[in-house]
Design a protein around this motif. Structure first.
Motif, PDB file in Angstrom:
ATOM      1  N   MET A  42      38.246  20.261  46.819  1.00 50.81           N
ATOM      2  CA  MET A  42      39.034  21.895  46.393  1.00 50.81           C
ATOM      3  C   MET A  42      39.128  23.039  46.873  1.00 50.81           C
ATOM      4  SD  MET A  42      37.507  22.741  42.355  1.00 50.81           S
ATOM      5  CE  MET A  42      39.627  23.795  41.935  1.00 50.81           C
ATOM      6  N   LYS A  43      40.206  23.388  47.008  1.00 53.39           N
ATOM      7  CA  LYS A  43      41.438  24.300  48.687  1.00 53.39           C
ATOM      8  C   LYS A  43      40.336  25.667  47.593  1.00 53.39           C
ATOM      9  CE  LYS A  43      45.203  22.567  48.939  1.00 53.39           C
ATOM     10  NZ  LYS A  43      47.218  22.175  48.207  1.00 53.39           N
ATOM     11  N   ALA A  44      40.150  26.420  49.018  1.00 56.36           N
ATOM     12  CA  ALA A  44      39.026  27.463  48.581  1.00 56.36           C
ATOM     13  C   ALA A  44      39.787  28.958  47.736  1.00 56.36           C
ATOM     14  CB  ALA A  44      39.106  28.348  50.513  1.00 56.36           C
ATOM     15  N   LYS A  45      40.844  28.457  47.786  1.00 57.35           N
ATOM     16  CA  LYS A  45      41.440  29.894  46.968  1.00 57.35           C
ATOM     17  C   LYS A  45      41.838  29.472  45.364  1.00 57.35           C
ATOM     18  CE  LYS A  45      46.351  27.825  47.379  1.00 57.35           C
ATOM     19  NZ  LYS A  45      48.082  27.991  47.224  1.00 57.35           N
ATOM     20  N   ARG A  46      41.643  27.755  45.222  1.00 58.16           N
ATOM     21  CA  ARG A  46      41.048  27.405  43.777  1.00 58.16           C
ATOM     22  C   ARG A  46      39.843  27.630  43.686  1.00 58.16           C
ATOM     23  NH1 ARG A  46      45.483  26.041  41.277  1.00 58.16           N
ATOM     24  NH2 ARG A  46      47.400  25.707  42.771  1.00 58.16           N
ATOM     25  N   VAL A  47      38.526  28.243  44.593  1.00 58.01           N
ATOM     26  CA  VAL A  47      37.042  28.236  43.642  1.00 58.01           C
ATOM     27  C   VAL A  47      37.225  29.856  43.965  1.00 58.01           C
ATOM     28  CG1 VAL A  47      35.242  27.768  44.590  1.00 58.01           C
ATOM     29  CG2 VAL A  47      36.959  26.125  44.765  1.00 58.01           C
ATOM     30  N   LEU A  48      36.687  30.430  42.988  1.00 55.65           N
ATOM     31  CA  LEU A  48      36.376  32.048  42.504  1.00 55.65           C
ATOM     32  C   LEU A  48      34.533  31.891  42.131  1.00 55.65           C
ATOM     33  CD1 LEU A  48      39.379  30.967  40.897  1.00 55.65           C
ATOM     34  CD2 LEU A  48      39.661  33.648  40.765  1.00 55.65           C
ATOM     35  N   THR A  49      34.293  33.169  43.368  1.00 51.87           N
ATOM     36  CA  THR A  49      32.789  32.921  42.899  1.00 51.87           C
ATOM     37  C   THR A  49      33.262  34.485  42.183  1.00 51.87           C
ATOM     38  OG1 THR A  49      31.895  31.675  44.663  1.00 51.87           O
ATOM     39  CG2 THR A  49      30.580  33.868  43.689  1.00 51.87           C
ATOM     40  N   LEU A  50      32.516  34.917  41.039  1.00 53.22           N
ATOM     41  CA  LEU A  50      32.714  36.173  40.230  1.00 53.22           C
ATOM     42  C   LEU A  50      31.701  36.724  39.756  1.00 53.22           C
ATOM     43  CD1 LEU A  50      36.176  34.715  37.493  1.00 53.22           C
ATOM     44  CD2 LEU A  50      35.898  36.044  40.305  1.00 53.22           C
ATOM     45  N   THR A  51      31.588  37.538  39.043  1.00 54.74           N
ATOM     46  CA  THR A  51      30.335  38.640  38.975  1.00 54.74           C
ATOM     47  C   THR A  51      30.766  39.099  37.314  1.00 54.74           C
ATOM     48  OG1 THR A  51      31.676  40.981  39.673  1.00 54.74           O
ATOM     49  CG2 THR A  51      29.696  39.234  41.354  1.00 54.74           C
ATOM     50  N   ASP A  52      29.945  39.493  36.422  1.00 47.93           N
ATOM     51  CA  ASP A  52      29.976  40.235  34.984  1.00 47.93           C
ATOM     52  C   ASP A  52      30.923  41.075  34.968  1.00 47.93           C
ATOM     53  OD1 ASP A  52      27.811  37.956  34.301  1.00 47.93           O
ATOM     54  OD2 ASP A  52      26.311  39.186  34.377  1.00 47.93           O
ATOM     55  N   GLY A  53      31.756  40.847  33.802  1.00 45.26           N
ATOM     56  CA  GLY A  53      32.506  41.737  34.246  1.00 45.26           C
ATOM     57  C   GLY A  53      34.102  41.179  34.399  1.00 45.26           C
ATOM     58  N   ALA A  54      34.044  40.395  34.626  1.00 40.16           N
ATOM     59  CA  ALA A  54      35.289  39.427  35.649  1.00 40.16           C
ATOM     60  C   ALA A  54      36.503  39.120  34.752  1.00 40.16           C
ATOM     61  CB  ALA A  54      35.285  38.325  36.977  1.00 40.16           C
ATOM     62  N   GLN A  55      37.880  39.549  34.844  1.00 42.17           N
ATOM     63  CA  GLN A  55      38.613  38.755  34.111  1.00 42.17           C
ATOM     64  C   GLN A  55      39.990  38.201  34.861  1.00 42.17           C
ATOM     65  OE1 GLN A  55      40.662  41.958  31.429  1.00 42.17           O
ATOM     66  NE2 GLN A  55      40.043  40.661  29.500  1.00 42.17           N
TER      67      GLN A  55
ATOM     68  N   GLU B 240      26.742  31.109  35.192  1.00 41.16           N
ATOM     69  CA  GLU B 240      25.253  30.116  34.527  1.00 41.16           C
ATOM     70  C   GLU B 240      24.595  30.296  36.316  1.00 41.16           C
ATOM     71  OE1 GLU B 240      25.378  27.178  32.213  1.00 41.16           O
ATOM     72  OE2 GLU B 240      26.779  28.217  30.597  1.00 41.16           O
ATOM     73  N   GLY B 241      24.264  31.796  36.414  1.00 38.72           N
ATOM     74  CA  GLY B 241      23.453  31.271  37.683  1.00 38.72           C
ATOM     75  C   GLY B 241      23.290  32.953  38.418  1.00 38.72           C
ATOM     76  N   GLU B 242      22.373  32.811  39.188  1.00 38.26           N
ATOM     77  CA  GLU B 242      22.479  33.905  40.086  1.00 38.26           C
ATOM     78  C   GLU B 242      22.856  34.209  41.195  1.00 38.26           C
ATOM     79  OE1 GLU B 242      17.909  34.326  42.325  1.00 38.26           O
ATOM     80  OE2 GLU B 242      17.150  34.872  39.907  1.00 38.26           O
ATOM     81  N   PHE B 243      23.473  35.073  41.998  1.00 36.97           N
ATOM     82  CA  PHE B 243      24.514  35.147  42.701  1.00 36.97           C
ATOM     83  C   PHE B 243      24.414  33.767  43.872  1.00 36.97           C
ATOM     84  CE2 PHE B 243      27.834  36.220  45.979  1.00 36.97           C
ATOM     85  CZ  PHE B 243      29.206  36.226  44.981  1.00 36.97           C
TER      86      PHE B 243
ATOM     87  N   GLY C 158      26.025  35.845  32.376  1.00 41.33           N
ATOM     88  CA  GLY C 158      26.038  35.006  33.345  1.00 41.33           C
ATOM     89  C   GLY C 158      26.346  34.060  34.372  1.00 41.33           C
ATOM     90  N   LEU C 159      26.605  35.906  35.027  1.00 39.03           N
ATOM     91  CA  LEU C 159      27.666  35.218  36.939  1.00 39.03           C
ATOM     92  C   LEU C 159      26.586  36.605  37.842  1.00 39.03           C
ATOM     93  CD1 LEU C 159      29.622  34.023  35.201  1.00 39.03           C
ATOM     94  CD2 LEU C 159      31.410  34.803  36.311  1.00 39.03           C
ATOM     95  N   GLY C 160      25.513  35.677  38.003  1.00 39.51           N
ATOM     96  CA  GLY C 160      24.967  36.950  38.780  1.00 39.51           C
ATOM     97  C   GLY C 160      23.271  36.991  38.145  1.00 39.51           C
ATOM     98  N   ASP C 161      23.389  36.162  37.290  1.00 35.24           N
ATOM     99  CA  ASP C 161      22.083  36.341  36.292  1.00 35.24           C
ATOM    100  C   ASP C 161      21.193  35.017  35.936  1.00 35.24           C
ATOM    101  OD1 ASP C 161      21.328  39.128  37.000  1.00 35.24           O
ATOM    102  OD2 ASP C 161      22.479  39.249  35.303  1.00 35.24           O
ATOM    103  N   VAL C 162      19.823  35.009  36.267  1.00 34.57           N
ATOM    104  CA  VAL C 162      20.165  33.334  34.941  1.00 34.57           C
ATOM    105  C   VAL C 162      19.114  34.196  33.519  1.00 34.57           C
ATOM    106  CG1 VAL C 162      17.881  31.970  34.170  1.00 34.57           C
ATOM    107  CG2 VAL C 162      18.665  32.720  36.378  1.00 34.57           C
ATOM    108  N   GLY C 163      20.807  34.038  32.936  1.00 31.52           N
ATOM    109  CA  GLY C 163      20.524  34.339  31.144  1.00 31.52           C
ATOM    110  C   GLY C 163      21.500  35.538  30.741  1.00 31.52           C
ATOM    111  N   ARG C 164      21.094  35.798  29.974  1.00 29.87           N
ATOM    112  CA  ARG C 164      22.096  36.723  29.266  1.00 29.87           C
ATOM    113  C   ARG C 164      23.692  35.903  29.007  1.00 29.87           C
ATOM    114  NH1 ARG C 164      24.612  40.172  32.640  1.00 29.87           N
ATOM    115  NH2 ARG C 164      25.388  42.079  30.667  1.00 29.87           N
TER     116      ARG C 164
END
Length: 601
Positions: A454-467, A436-439, A59-65
């Motif tokens: 929100m401060k920029a450092k507290r906003v995380l744009t991640l991809t599938d597999g991120a922990q 839940e969306g495309e990147f 769900g991080l980079g795709d619509v679905g799964r």
């Protein structure tokens, strides 16, 4: 409820990572190679009793799964396990794409439950596949659990799980997790926002949502409770990003009902065929209400529509009287102007009811100039071509087709920017991860979070597999886990990426060369070239002859080396290289190429 058995042990090593289009292409490697990429910590997990780790498997980079996993005190709670509809251009023959099970299998003994936020396929559809590997109890609203039970029972897996209903505002202990379920509006009734009360603070997972001030069932998003949680301190917000690109607010679902009533009243002499998602039961209710008000009977068509209408009526989610509901087999009892068909297939899915009607393949429903077809939906990204190809087929058959480009027959179930802003202002989280969306949707949602303060450092744009691991007031981004696509192909699970590669290669055609060699390694006959889908061999016989000559020259050159001339495998490689070079240079195409060498003895 079925009695839950002991969960199975871990089944196999983790598998590797990547994602759609470019991501799918980058996964063209063997399962063995992907397995070696697994990080060392993936099998044991991380985190003491005072920390919480969140793993994003889809769900991080795709619509679905969609799939998110939260770890606390060494135990895992899975939130959603959905499917993604494949892009046939790069995933030929694939029916569904799921989150990968490799890492989950390695932690199977630690999983205490799977919570379903709502009944859409991209959140619920993969549950039977999950249960084939891991036995675990399921949790969700009454409707979500009824839909899940139907899927699981149909897959003959009911003995591998149990179904637990969580009511609006209820708190439930699941292993070490303190889970609170809040009502949230979406296109599926009884959708839930999941709140986990943890040692580091509250974690909020919205699932899919919008903020609808006048939903069909009157069930509002509980913004008051979210504001209260914000006052107490929300450590992490994970929120739907599907409409983060769209300004303003989404239209209320009740506005669609008004449009449908008008369209129905304006067409008293025509048969009406309305297509929408089978799980979009608020929309189905409004379609039924409009039809009944005009004196029509309602005929559900499509397996999932028939099943969902039955389940929703049993739960009281859908209110349609018996006198107004008829099976498709009874269609001939009524004149066309007495009927409203509500069916599946609004996304152009090949096997769904509306696609079959459009292609003339449906056994009970034929369409023509007496019909008005309403697509009460909007194409999912990637489905546009299939949808409009279906619309064209319906128009060729004479049907009058109406979609959301013509009338307000659909509204999104996902929050647009003003609604997202309202959510952030209510929650005021310490950390934020758009989900839940495309990147590009995630990136836009991240930008909105910064806009609201929100401060920029507290906003995380991640991809599938991120922990990520939260401890105290701090957050650490970890090495992550493998999260590749998991393909489902018919009744077979997880075809290898090499199979997908081979299918892609075959879309450009196929060339096979047969060569017969004498005992000295020289040609005993002219190379034979056979092809399918590469070119018209009648029109382009000169090209085929030139290819045969090129191969003959390459084989004779190899015969000068006595060592090579006796190695048929090496001669096959010589032929494939020569043929591939010629075909690419001469025709600018890349068909699959194979060779057979027959030595005479």
């Amino acid at each position: 409820m079925s009695r839950r058995k002991r969960r199975s042990p871990a089944e196999g090593p983790p598998a590797g990572s990547d994602g759609r289009n470019d991501r799918a292409r980058s996964q063209r490697s063997s399962r063995a190679r992907r397995t070696r990429q697994a990080p060392a910590h993936s099998a044991k997990g991380g985190g003491d009793s005072g920390s919480v780790t969140v793993t994003f498997l889809g769900g991080l980079g795709d619509v679905g799964r969609n799939c998110t996993v939260v770890e606390q005190s060494g135990k895992l709670l899975v939130i959603d396990f959905g499917v993604m509809f494949p892009d046939p251009a790069i995933m030929p023959g694939v029916q569904h794409v799921l989150p990968d099970m490799g890492w989950l299998n390695s932690r199977a003994r630690d999983i205490v439950g799977l919570v379903v936020t709502h009944g859409h396929e991209d959140h619920l559809g993969g549950v039977p596949h999950f249960l084939r590997s891991i036995e675990v109890p399921l949790y969700g609203s009454a409707l979500s659990m009824a839909l899940a039970e139907h899927k699981v029972t149909e897959a003959r897996l009911a003995d591998r799980t149990s179904f637990h209903v969580i009511g609006d505002g209820e708190r439930r202990k699941i292993g070490p997790f303190d889970v609170e379920a809040l009502p949230i509006t979406h296109s599926v009734p009884q959708s839930l926002c999941i709140v986990l009360h943890t040692p580091v603070g509250a974690l909020v997972h919205t699932g899919d949502f919008k903020i609808d001030p006048s939903p069909v069932d009157g069930r509002l998003t509980d913004l008051e409770r979210l504001r209260g949680l914000g006052d107490e301190g929300i450590a992490l917000l994970m929120a739907d990003s599907t409409n983060a690109d769209r300004p303003g607010r989404s239209a209320s679902e009740t506005e669609i009902g008004a449009t449908l009533r008008r369209l129905f009243s304006e067409r008293p002499d025509r048969r009406l065929i309305v297509s929408c998602f089978a799980s979009h039961l608020h929309r189905v209710q409004q379609i039924c209400d409009a039809a009944i008000s005009e004196g029509r009977v309602v005929v559900p068509v499509g397996r999932s529509m028939v099943n969902n209408v039955r389940i929703a009526r049993q739960l009281g989610v859908l209110d349609v009287p018996d006198r107004a509901l008829f099976a498709v087999e009874q269609l001939d009892r009524f004149d066309p102007d007495e009927v409203c068909i509500v069916c599946t297939g609004s996304q152009g899915e090949p096997g769904a009811a509306l696609s079959q009607i459009a292609s003339g393949a449906h056994s009970d429903v034929k369409t023509g100039s007496d019909d008005t077809v309403i697509l009460s939906s909007h194409p999912i990204p990637g489905n546009e071509r299939a949808v409009f190809r279906m619309v064209s087929r319906l128009a060729r058959l004479g049907a009058d087709v109406i979609h959301d480009g013509h009338e307000l027959v659909h509204t999104s179930g996902h929050a647009q920017r003003d609604e997202l802003r309202e959510l952030h202002q209510a929650c005021r989280p310490r950390w934020f991860v758009p989900i839940e969306g495309e990147f590009h949707m995630l990136a836009r949602h991240a930008g909105l979070a910064r806009e609201v303060g929100m401060k920029a450092k507290r906003v995380l744009t991640l991809t599938d597999g991120a922990q990520i691991t939260l401890k105290g007031n701090e957050l650490q981004v970890r090495a992550g886990v493998p999260a590749p696509y998991h393909y489902v192909d018919g009744t077979l699970d997880d075809p290898d990426t090499e199979v997908i590669d081979a299918r892609l290669a075959l879309t450009a055609g196929f060339v096979h060369v047969t060569v017969v060699l004498d005992r000295k390694g020289h040609l005993a006959a002219t190379p034979d070239v056979a092809s399918r889908g590469w070119l018209d061999v009648t029109k382009h016989a000169d090209v085929v002859k030139a290819l045969s000559d090129e191969i003959a020259q390459a084989v004779e050159q190899s015969a000068k080396t006595s060592q090579v001339s006796r190695d048929t495998d090496e001669i096959e490689r010589v032929i494939r290289r020569a043929a591939g070079r010629f075909v690419g240079n001469r025709t600018r195409r890349r068909p699959a190429i194979s060779a057979t060498v027959i030595p005479l003895t």
